[in-house]
Design an enzyme around this catalytic site. Structure first.
Site, PDB file in Angstrom:
ATOM      1  N   SER A 127       8.973 -59.427  -7.481  1.00 34.18           N
ATOM      2  CA  SER A 127       7.807 -58.896  -7.480  1.00 34.18           C
ATOM      3  C   SER A 127       6.696 -59.754  -7.753  1.00 34.18           C
ATOM      4  CB  SER A 127       7.653 -57.870  -8.796  1.00 34.18           C
ATOM      5  OG  SER A 127       6.558 -56.763  -8.695  1.00 34.18           O
ATOM      6  N   ASN A 128       5.409 -59.454  -8.156  1.00 34.48           N
ATOM      7  CA  ASN A 128       4.323 -60.153  -8.210  1.00 34.48           C
ATOM      8  C   ASN A 128       3.194 -59.921  -9.356  1.00 34.48           C
ATOM      9  OD1 ASN A 128       2.122 -58.250  -7.294  1.00 34.48           O
ATOM     10  ND2 ASN A 128       3.557 -58.349  -5.543  1.00 34.48           N
ATOM     11  N   ARG A 129       2.268 -60.446  -9.543  1.00 34.66           N
ATOM     12  CA  ARG A 129       1.421 -60.316 -11.078  1.00 34.66           C
ATOM     13  C   ARG A 129       0.433 -58.848 -11.024  1.00 34.66           C
ATOM     14  NH1 ARG A 129      -1.471 -65.445 -11.366  1.00 34.66           N
ATOM     15  NH2 ARG A 129      -2.611 -64.222 -12.786  1.00 34.66           N
TER      16      ARG A 129
END
Ligand code: PMT
Length: 221
Positions: free
Chosen positions: A21-23
């Protein structure tokens, strides 16, 4: 107006307990959706997994993966007058998802094969018609140059270039510093401000753009 906003990250499963995923926290997209609803627009918010509470006065569609987000956007695209893609959609997903948890035992390394996800903006490009399409560009290198290229490639009316390498803007922060690059060549660099303020100003930009369009249609008659 009817405004479709996407927010947050997507998650792409590796196995039942792991994902890539990402932030993205969803703060930017939720701020845009809240501003639009506050200004009296009908809002559908397609949200990836975040820990924010959406306002009560909007339709919320919760999704997890890039493909679910793509399907949700496709389902609502004909309904909307404007689409704002502020979600940080995963560009890659594992080629295969293991049905059972991948065991660490006896493994010295684990290689993952990643394949690209479908680009949502490109996927709905042919359905644009008179709709206003706004994208975001999260950049760490040369924000404007790359954002300009993305705006063109994705056929957008506006791209909001976000330098995500700064501490006070981009992912997770309450503030943002953005540069607006529109299809008519205009450039607006906004100073550092809260994401709530960026949301309000962006919704006003969309309203203004819609007025210009309506006037053009009216003048043609
Ligand atoms: O959520 P926050 O913590 O508040 O952070 C806000 C933000 C940094 C996530 C947000 O401001 C932002 O920049 N969002 C876009 C992030 C991104 O995915 O940028 P990109 O340059 O990779 O993608 C360009 C555009 O294509 C984006 O509008 C994106 O939504 C869209 N896209 C990307 C991949 C994909 N498969 N389909 C898409 O439609």
């Amino acid at each position: 107006m009817k405004i479709l906003v996407t927010a947050g990250p997507t998650r792409e499963a590796i196995d039942p307990v792991r994902f890539i995923s990402n932030r993205s926290s969803g703060k930017m997209g939720y701020a845009i959706a809240a501003a639009a609803a506050h200004r009296g627009h009908e809002v559908t918010l397609v949200s990836g997994p975040v820990s924010l509470q959406p306002a009560a006065n909007m339709n919320v569609v919760n999704v997890v993966t890039a493909d679910q987000m793509r399907l949700a956007v496709r389902r609502h695209i004909r309904w909307c007058d404007a689409l704002v893609m502020s979600a940080a959609v995963a560009d890659w997903r594992p080629a295969a998802t293991a049905v059972k948890k991948i065991k660490k035992r006896n493994r010295r390394a684990l290689s993952l094969k990643l394949v690209p996800t479908v680009d949502i903006l490109r996927d709905v490009r042919a359905l644009k018609g008179r709709r206003i399409y706004v994208g975001f560009a999260a950049e760490t290198g040369a924000p404007e140059k790359d954002a300009r290229r993305k705006r063109k490639e994705k056929g957008l009316d506006l791209i909001v270039a976000n330098n995500v390498s700064r501490q006070d803007s981009g992912f997770e922060t309450d503030t943002n510093r953005v540069i607006l690059l529109s299809a008519d060549g205009a450039r607006e660099a906004w100073p550092l401000m809260t994401k709530a303020r960026v949301g309000v100003r962006l919704v006003r930009w969309i309203e203004q753009q819609m007025l210009v369009r309506l006037k053009k249609v009216h003048d043609k008659r």
